[in-house]
Enzyme design. Structure first.
Site, PDB file in Angstrom:
ATOM      1  CE  LYS A   1      -4.013   1.768   2.639  1.00  0.00           C
ATOM      2  NZ  LYS A   1      -4.854   1.514   3.840  1.00  0.00           N
TER       3      LYS A   1
ATOM      4  CB  SER B   1      -8.551   0.378   5.663  1.00  0.00           C
ATOM      5  OG  SER B   1      -9.294   1.567   5.627  1.00  0.00           O
TER       6      SER B   1
ATOM      7  CB  SER C   1      -8.288   3.202   2.811  1.00  0.00           C
ATOM      8  OG  SER C   1      -7.422   2.605   3.764  1.00  0.00           O
TER       9      SER C   1
END
Lengths: 94, 493
Positions: B68, B167, B143
């Site tokens: 990420k 997330s 997310s």
């Protein structure tokens, strides 16, 4: 109800410039979100300890030994403005 | 070669490499080519050079990992999905990523995400939204939407993300893969660009539960650079349970009824039947304060974010507004230009909740609710082994369908948000389809019960037999070339 004045006050605290349209929208959106959030006001929480950290840890100490820090040029390399081996900013006294 | 590699899980690929049947460089190249041809906008940067082969005994065997964007990676863009960190290349690498590299998993690329991890749809990225490989007109969740989409679409063997309110688990559910949020403190937060420090926790997003255990094993560990990290009490084991005999599963009334989409609820109930067939007992129970978790979360997380994001001021790194009159206007204009709408909303919400006159009514009360939620779970685990819920109240929704109503978007976190407030570990595994789209099943355990959760998830995974291969059919051109990162607003939609 979060009115325009409150939005502007909070934006000042947050160091955030908002356009007029953003102020308008923020007023409605924050009012709406807080309307949901305020339901926790109905709970009986007298005497309940607040939780700020979930895992039981006490202060962790390490030996106070000198060690090298980041190379200055590496850190300054990421800065938007640099002068005389430092970060350049407008004068706070201006 | 590529199709053969693609059919393998990361653990299987690692075994083949160690057995000398596959070269790690070929695995890397196969995934690098797919990642570079990503048309889901899952990647914001893809590695160029094939790394040197991992040591022969490296436990992760050179199988590359997608990371990420908000994990700092030395010399590689780490923008947290924000324009304010455009082209920021950190001087160091996050501990979680370094641990994986030391275990033999090189960096494949950086994945798209909601800006500063604030979002449940990946539509809040300055680098464009990510698309769901099951249906490109729908969101992948957020997310960690880029990591989830990349694994689901077979653009990466496995990935890591972060979970603050859901997330990792929610995008894993919406993309039909496995995602785990470990116990708070299990994985170092050093080098993770902070959203809400008392909640943020890194974890794996993988094709199956075995890969999840393997990746997690090499992420955990105490780190002198994160004083909230703790030593993981045992090795994370490869799960092997076949049955759930004697396991008591608590089904909380509050998170399994109202607000859950009918198709999701139907799948959840069918999964409970499967659990019973495996020997588990199902016990209805209560988490009385769970309905208030969303309110507490949307005070605490924005409050912490408003403090954490104060550092983006145009002085030390990232964007600086081109025009300003004085120091104060340099700050305020930089932040106006650099932050997106959702980040501004949360900074405002958090600053308001912490401001004089409102602190006790909002932040103080939210912290008390947090105590009650942790107490609810403590009471639950005295009676059951795990608490189970649907991961997300709904399947993947259409791009743009919830962007006008912040609270409707926040409701995506309804079942995931109580868990980080109590610091607990939880996994989401794919439990089937509803309307042709994946549904996630969430298993929540007590602190540091990861091994037991993984075992239960593994047994259930074998019984469910979910097939995610159809999502790996999609990939094509139109993506950043190796060595290049996307520019802000460079997405397609």
């Amino acid at each position: 109800m979060i009115d325009r004045e409150q939005v502007l006050h909070v934006a000042r605290l947050a160091r955030l410039e908002l356009s007029d349209a953003e102020v308008e929208r923020m007023s409605g959106e924050l009012t709406g979100i807080l309307g949901h959030i305020e339901k926790i006001g109905e709970l009986d929480l007298d005497g309940v300890c607040p939780t700020s950290h979930v895992v039981e840890v006490t202060n962790k100490l390490r030996a106070d030994e000198p060690r090298p820090s980041w190379p200055r040029e590496k850190i300054l390399g990421a800065a938007p403005a640099v002068r005389d081996d430092g970060f350049e900013v407008p004068s706070p006294q201006a | 070669m590529s199709a053969e590699v693609l059919a393998l899980t990361a653990a299987q690929a690692g075994e083949r490499i160690r057995a000398g049947e596959l070269r790690s460089a070929d695995v890397f190249a196969a995934y690098r080519d797919r990642a570079a041809a990503d048309e889901l906008n899952a990647f914001v940067w893809v590695a160029d050079d094939v790394p040197a082969a991992a040591a022969a005994d490296a436990p992760l065997a050179g199988v590359p990992v997608a990371v990420k964007d908000l994990f700092c990676t030395e010399g590689v863009p780490s923008q947290a999905g924000s324009k304010i960190l455009e082209d920021y290349r950190p001087p160091y690498t996050a501990t979680a990523v370094r641990n994986l590299q030391q275990g033999g998993a090189p960096l494949l690329g950086k994945t798209n995400q909601d800006e500063f991890a604030m979002g449940s749809s990946n539509e809040n990225s300055a680098y464009g939204p990510v698309r769901n490989p099951w249906d490109p007109t729908r969101v992948p969740g957020g997310s960690s939407g880029g990591s989830a989409a990349a694994v689901a679409a077979g653009l990466a063997p496995w990935a890591i993300g972060t979970d603050t309110g859901g997330s990792i688990r929610q995008p894993a559910a919406l993309c039909g893969i496995v995602g785990m949020k470990p116990t708070y403190g299990a994985v170092s937060r050093y080098g993770m660009i902070a959203f809400a420090s008392s909640l943020d926790q890194a974890g794996p997003l993988t094709r199956d539960v075995t890969d999840c255990a393997l990746l997690l094993r090499h992420m955990v560990g105490q780190d002198p650079c994160d004083s909230t990290s703790v030593a993981f009490p045992e090795e994370v084991r490869t799960p092997s349970a076949e049955r759930l005999d004697g396991i008591r599963l608590g089904v909380p009334e509050e998170l399994t009824g109202e607000g859950i989409e009918p198709g999701v609820l139907e799948n959840f109930n069918a999964t409970l039947r499967t659990c019973e067939e495996l020997g588990a007992t199902i016990e209805p129970m209560r988490l009385p304060h769970a309905p208030h978790a969303l309110s507490a979360y949307y005070i605490i997380a924005p409050a912490e974010a408003s403090a954490n994001l104060a550092r983006y001021d145009g002085v030390r790194y990232g964007l600086r507004a081109p025009e300003y009159d004085d120091l104060l206007s340099m700050y305020t204009r930089t932040r106006r230009a650099g932050f997106g709408a959702e980040v501004k909303r949360r900074i405002m919400l958090g600053t308001y909740a912490l401001s004089s006159g409102y602190y006790d009514a909002y932040y103080g009360r939210a912290q008390q609710v947090r105590t009650k939620i942790a107490d609810d779970f403590r009471a639950a685990f005295a009676a059951v082994d795990f608490v189970v819920t649907p991961t997300s109240p709904n399947v993947a929704f259409g791009l743009g369908s919830k962007t006008d109503d912040p609270w409707a978007m926040y409701l995506n976190d309804y079942c995931t948000v109580p868990v980080p407030l109590a610091g607990l570990p939880a996994i989401s595994i794919p439990s089937g389809l509803s309307e042709g789209l994946p549904v996630g099943f969430q298993i929540i355990g007590g602190a540091f019960s990861e091994n037991r959760i993984l075992d239960a998830a593994y047994a259930l995974e074998q019984a469910i037999g979910f097939d995610g291969s159809s999502a790996r059919g999609i990939a094509g051109p139109d993506a950043p070339r190796p060595g290049q990162e996307r520019r802000p607003d460079g997405g397609k939609g």
